[in-house]
Write a protein that holds these residues in place. Structure first.
Motif, mmCIF file in Angstrom:
data_model
loop_
_atom_site.group_PDB
_atom_site.id
_atom_site.type_symbol
_atom_site.label_atom_id
_atom_site.label_comp_id
_atom_site.label_asym_id
_atom_site.label_seq_id
_atom_site.Cartn_x
_atom_site.Cartn_y
_atom_site.Cartn_z
ATOM 1 N N TYR A 30 -4.857 -0.986 6.068
ATOM 2 C CA TYR A 30 -4.568 -1.653 4.770
ATOM 3 C C TYR A 30 -5.468 -0.806 3.721
ATOM 4 O O TYR A 30 -4.728 -0.957 2.576
ATOM 5 C CB TYR A 30 -4.786 -2.907 4.765
ATOM 6 C CG TYR A 30 -4.028 -3.748 5.614
ATOM 7 C CD1 TYR A 30 -2.814 -4.115 5.144
ATOM 8 C CD2 TYR A 30 -4.463 -4.410 6.824
ATOM 9 C CE1 TYR A 30 -1.914 -4.936 5.993
ATOM 10 C CE2 TYR A 30 -3.373 -5.037 7.610
ATOM 11 C CZ TYR A 30 -2.179 -5.388 7.275
ATOM 12 O OH TYR A 30 -1.389 -6.145 8.018
ATOM 13 N N VAL A 31 -6.426 -0.246 4.087
ATOM 14 C CA VAL A 31 -7.410 0.563 2.991
ATOM 15 C C VAL A 31 -7.362 1.878 2.832
ATOM 16 O O VAL A 31 -7.054 2.652 1.993
ATOM 17 C CB VAL A 31 -8.780 -0.008 3.106
ATOM 18 C CG1 VAL A 31 -9.667 0.602 2.174
ATOM 19 C CG2 VAL A 31 -8.662 -1.671 2.963
ATOM 20 N N GLU A 80 3.566 1.743 -7.155
ATOM 21 C CA GLU A 80 3.360 0.832 -8.000
ATOM 22 C C GLU A 80 4.690 0.629 -8.793
ATOM 23 O O GLU A 80 5.186 1.407 -9.590
ATOM 24 C CB GLU A 80 2.036 0.949 -8.954
ATOM 25 C CG GLU A 80 0.891 1.264 -8.293
ATOM 26 C CD GLU A 80 0.891 2.804 -8.204
ATOM 27 O OE1 GLU A 80 -0.160 3.115 -8.752
ATOM 28 O OE2 GLU A 80 1.330 3.296 -7.115
ATOM 29 N N GLN A 137 -15.058 3.265 1.011
ATOM 30 C CA GLN A 137 -13.834 2.305 1.286
ATOM 31 C C GLN A 137 -13.790 1.782 2.737
ATOM 32 O O GLN A 137 -13.634 0.582 2.688
ATOM 33 C CB GLN A 137 -12.615 3.241 1.072
ATOM 34 C CG GLN A 137 -12.350 3.668 -0.489
ATOM 35 C CD GLN A 137 -11.915 2.728 -1.272
ATOM 36 O OE1 GLN A 137 -11.074 2.027 -0.936
ATOM 37 N NE2 GLN A 137 -12.627 2.484 -2.313
ATOM 38 N N GLY A 162 0.732 -1.228 -0.036
ATOM 39 C CA GLY A 162 -0.186 0.032 0.137
ATOM 40 C C GLY A 162 0.850 1.277 0.029
ATOM 41 O O GLY A 162 0.527 2.371 -0.677
ATOM 42 N N ARG A 210 -1.238 9.540 0.093
ATOM 43 C CA ARG A 210 -1.024 9.875 -1.395
ATOM 44 C C ARG A 210 -1.694 11.274 -1.354
ATOM 45 O O ARG A 210 -1.045 12.314 -1.864
ATOM 46 C CB ARG A 210 -1.697 9.137 -2.313
ATOM 47 C CG ARG A 210 -0.755 7.834 -2.631
ATOM 48 C CD ARG A 210 -1.410 6.850 -3.551
ATOM 49 N NE ARG A 210 -0.399 5.655 -3.885
ATOM 50 C CZ ARG A 210 -0.556 4.474 -3.345
ATOM 51 N NH1 ARG A 210 -1.467 4.345 -2.221
ATOM 52 N NH2 ARG A 210 0.103 3.656 -3.623
ATOM 53 N N ARG A 219 4.792 5.834 -16.406
ATOM 54 C CA ARG A 219 4.090 6.565 -17.169
ATOM 55 C C ARG A 219 4.485 8.022 -17.136
ATOM 56 O O ARG A 219 4.476 8.911 -17.880
ATOM 57 C CB ARG A 219 2.487 6.732 -16.480
ATOM 58 C CG ARG A 219 1.726 5.863 -17.523
ATOM 59 C CD ARG A 219 0.149 5.671 -16.958
ATOM 60 N NE ARG A 219 0.342 4.788 -15.533
ATOM 61 C CZ ARG A 219 -0.124 5.300 -14.529
ATOM 62 N NH1 ARG A 219 -0.462 6.715 -14.060
ATOM 63 N NH2 ARG A 219 -0.249 4.478 -13.455
ATOM 64 N N PRO A 230 -3.389 3.736 3.290
ATOM 65 C CA PRO A 230 -2.366 4.020 2.008
ATOM 66 C C PRO A 230 -2.789 4.967 0.987
ATOM 67 O O PRO A 230 -2.078 5.472 0.210
ATOM 68 C CB PRO A 230 -2.453 2.622 1.614
ATOM 69 C CG PRO A 230 -2.805 1.790 2.642
ATOM 70 C CD PRO A 230 -3.576 2.746 3.875
ATOM 71 N N GLN A 231 -4.252 5.103 0.849
ATOM 72 C CA GLN A 231 -4.804 6.128 0.113
ATOM 73 C C GLN A 231 -4.526 7.414 0.550
ATOM 74 O O GLN A 231 -4.501 8.441 -0.033
ATOM 75 C CB GLN A 231 -6.203 5.652 -0.306
ATOM 76 C CG GLN A 231 -6.526 4.356 -0.825
ATOM 77 C CD GLN A 231 -7.990 4.246 -0.981
ATOM 78 O OE1 GLN A 231 -8.879 5.029 -1.710
ATOM 79 N NE2 GLN A 231 -8.556 3.214 -0.400
ATOM 80 N N LEU A 247 -1.656 8.069 -8.048
ATOM 81 C CA LEU A 247 -2.829 7.047 -8.410
ATOM 82 C C LEU A 247 -3.567 7.525 -9.398
ATOM 83 O O LEU A 247 -3.892 8.645 -9.577
ATOM 84 C CB LEU A 247 -3.674 6.646 -7.093
ATOM 85 C CG LEU A 247 -3.329 5.648 -6.242
ATOM 86 C CD1 LEU A 247 -4.308 5.309 -5.328
ATOM 87 C CD2 LEU A 247 -3.070 4.324 -7.020
ATOM 88 N N GLU A 248 -3.904 6.728 -10.580
ATOM 89 C CA GLU A 248 -4.976 7.081 -11.661
ATOM 90 C C GLU A 248 -6.452 6.925 -11.113
ATOM 91 O O GLU A 248 -6.493 5.983 -10.474
ATOM 92 C CB GLU A 248 -4.721 5.919 -12.907
ATOM 93 C CG GLU A 248 -5.276 6.675 -14.111
ATOM 94 C CD GLU A 248 -4.194 7.561 -14.575
ATOM 95 O OE1 GLU A 248 -4.687 8.344 -15.819
ATOM 96 O OE2 GLU A 248 -3.102 7.812 -14.386
#
Lengths: 243, 272
Positions: free
Chosen positions: B189-190, B11, B172, B7, B197, B18, B193-194, B270-271
């Motif tokens: 874990y959810v 990536e 989420q 997380g 960012r 990209r 991590p988001q 993140l896309e």
């Protein structure tokens, strides 16, 4: 007659002063597929969310698979037995498809990585997208995302699956691929509670259809009967608007 | 858990490739400042080279105090944020009061308290309890500076975390909980991590503010860059050269920090 897997008794729920559920009683049998329809604000989603305690109810009793939903420990046990699929998919955007499906298996079920991944690949096969394991959710279409969400819920080996308007956020051409997965699941004998206005699915798979309005269950019947020959005026009125 | 831990890691092959290797033009300014400092030192070694070598040990004090305080406040800020998001009204009230009180008092006053008043408080308690370790307590300036900065900035940092956590859609948490995860597991874990960012840019800003505000510790006996500059001034009395040099040194640090934050941000994007 055997015991119901979901027993709902006189459940009442208020949001502040607005009543969402006004005394709902409902028994759902093992392997039964129940479709709930009704206008928005009728309390159908709230009822679904009460079954795995995403919403707390104010009065009444819900027993899932013999476990009353009244204490914190019970809730986590029940949630591992009850899978839920949401209108907005709610996939974890920072994780690949494979990790979306293995995360809860590994940290909740404590399955070893290899076993969890095997389960994930089997389920991706089942929902028809085995080649998307390494993709991120944003790389998938809406229909594919919802199928991953179904696989993610199934990975926990739930006894019951709840679907909260699973196709409402999808483009029309993607609805059928999700419904097909749900139809197969129904055929396999999964207990399902589905909030959805997809009449086709209800007629093909449901054992019972229920119409809710203003926090009450207005009418329940076989789907063919409810959709084609309803008794209640309010059901007729609602169906005339959606059909 | 090696894989799901990812997380926090960027990536591989996803966002990183990209973005490619496009040159970040922000570095041009960094280079310009480095060249200016070099030019000053080379063209006029007296006084610029002398100033540079005089404040040199202060550079390390500034960097280490900033980095240590920052690492501590990353943890304490998160704890305060999570306390503010609990259901318990009491815990929430305590955490909220802390944030409101700290944000209402100037950092300089807080630093003066930690260095001058806090040791006296400890000594008095030691005397009252006849506890010799407390009775003979002496403040270590650097330690008190780190405590003061961390205590103050944790309040600001907790607001950044809170905004980040609240920016993640409710669905989420619901999806994670419906899979049987506990609240803590879902956070770990959810949600976090988001959220991490989302909050990278404001956290980077906090780091840069902290770096600049660390100059305040020069008044509580810490020999940081600013204090070394003052000492040089007192001995040589060439204010323009001294403060231009010190300012340029701060500038190079903040500019580099901004570039590093920018780079991490691109790496972990993140896309949607």
């Amino acid at each position: 007659m055997e015991d119901p897997i979901i027993h709902i008794e006189n459940v009442v729920k208020h949001f502040d002063k607005v009543a969402a559920l006004r005394g709902i009683s409902l028994d759902i049998m093992r392997g039964e597929v129940v479709v709930i329809i009704g206008p928005s604000g009728s309390g159908k989603s709230t009822l679904l969310r009460c079954i795995n305690r995403l919403e707390e109810y104010d009065e009444g009793l819900i027993v899932v698979d013999g476990i009353p939903l009244n204490s914190a420990e019970n809730i986590n046990t029940v949630r591992t037995e009850v899978g839920m699929v949401f209108q907005q998919f709610n996939l974890f955007p920072h994780l690949k498809v494979i990790d979306n499906i293995t995360l809860a298996q590994r940290i909740v079920r404590k399955r070893p990585k290899a076993e969890a991944e095997k389960q994930a690949y089997d389920l991706l096969e089942k929902v028809g997208i085995p080649d998307k394991a390494q993709a991120y959710p944003w790389q998938l279409s809406g229909g594919q995302q919802q199928r991953v969400a179904i696989a993610r819920a199934l990975a926990m080996n739930p006894k019951i699956m709840l679907f909260d308007e699973p196709t409402s956020a999808l483009d029309p051409e993607m609805i059928q691929e999700v419904l097909d997965v749900m139809l197969n699941l129904a055929k396999e004998g999964m207990t399902m509670v589905v909030v959805s206005h997809e009449m086709g699915f209800a007629k093909a798979a449901a054992d019972r259809a229920i119409l809710m309005d203003e926090g009450y269950i207005i009418e329940e019947a076989l789907p063919e009967v409810l959709f084609t020959n309803p008794k209640h005026e309010r059901t007729k009125l609602f169906l005339s608007k959606v059909l | 858990m090696e894989n799901i831990d990812g997380g926090f890691a960027p990536e591989k092959g996803g966002a990183a490739t990209r973005s490619g290797f496009s040159f970040d033009r922000g570095w041009l300014l960094v280079i310009a400042v480095v060249l200016t400092i070099t030019a000053l030192i080379v063209s006029r070694p007296d006084p610029f080279k002398r100033i540079f070598f005089f404040v040199q040990d202060g550079i390390w004090v500034t960097i280490s105090v900033t980095v240590i305080s920052f690492l501590l406040m990353l943890i304490t800020g998160l704890i305060v944020a999570l306390l503010r998001l609990t259901k318990s009204a009491f815990i929430k009230a305590v955490a909220t009061s802390y944030v409101e009180i700290i944000r209402g008092i100037p950092l300089l006053v807080q630093l003066l308290f930690w260095y001058f008043a806090f040791p006296t408080v400890i000594q008095s308690i030691g005397k009252a309890l006849r506890f010799s370790l407390f009775e003979n307590y002496l403040a270590n300036p650097v330690a008190m500076a780190v405590v003061g900065l961390t205590f103050c900035y944790s309040a600001y940092m907790s607001e950044v975390y809170r905004a980040g956590i609240q920016s993640i859609s409710k669905g989420q948490m619901e999806a994670a909980r419906s899979l049987g995860m506990s609240y803590v597991q879902a956070m770990r874990y959810v949600i976090l991590p988001q959220a991490v960012r989302v909050i990278l840019p404001p956290v980077g800003n906090e780091f840069i503010s902290l770096l600049k505000d660390s100059s305040l510790i020069s008044v509580v006996a810490v020999a940081d860059m600013t204090r070394r500059g003052r000492e040089f001034m007192a001995a040589n009395f060439i204010p323009i050269e001294t403060w231009v040099m010190v300012a340029l040194l701060y500038l190079i640090m903040t500019l580099v920090a901004a570039r590093v934050v920018h780079w991490i941000e691109i790496k972990t994007r993140l896309e949607k």
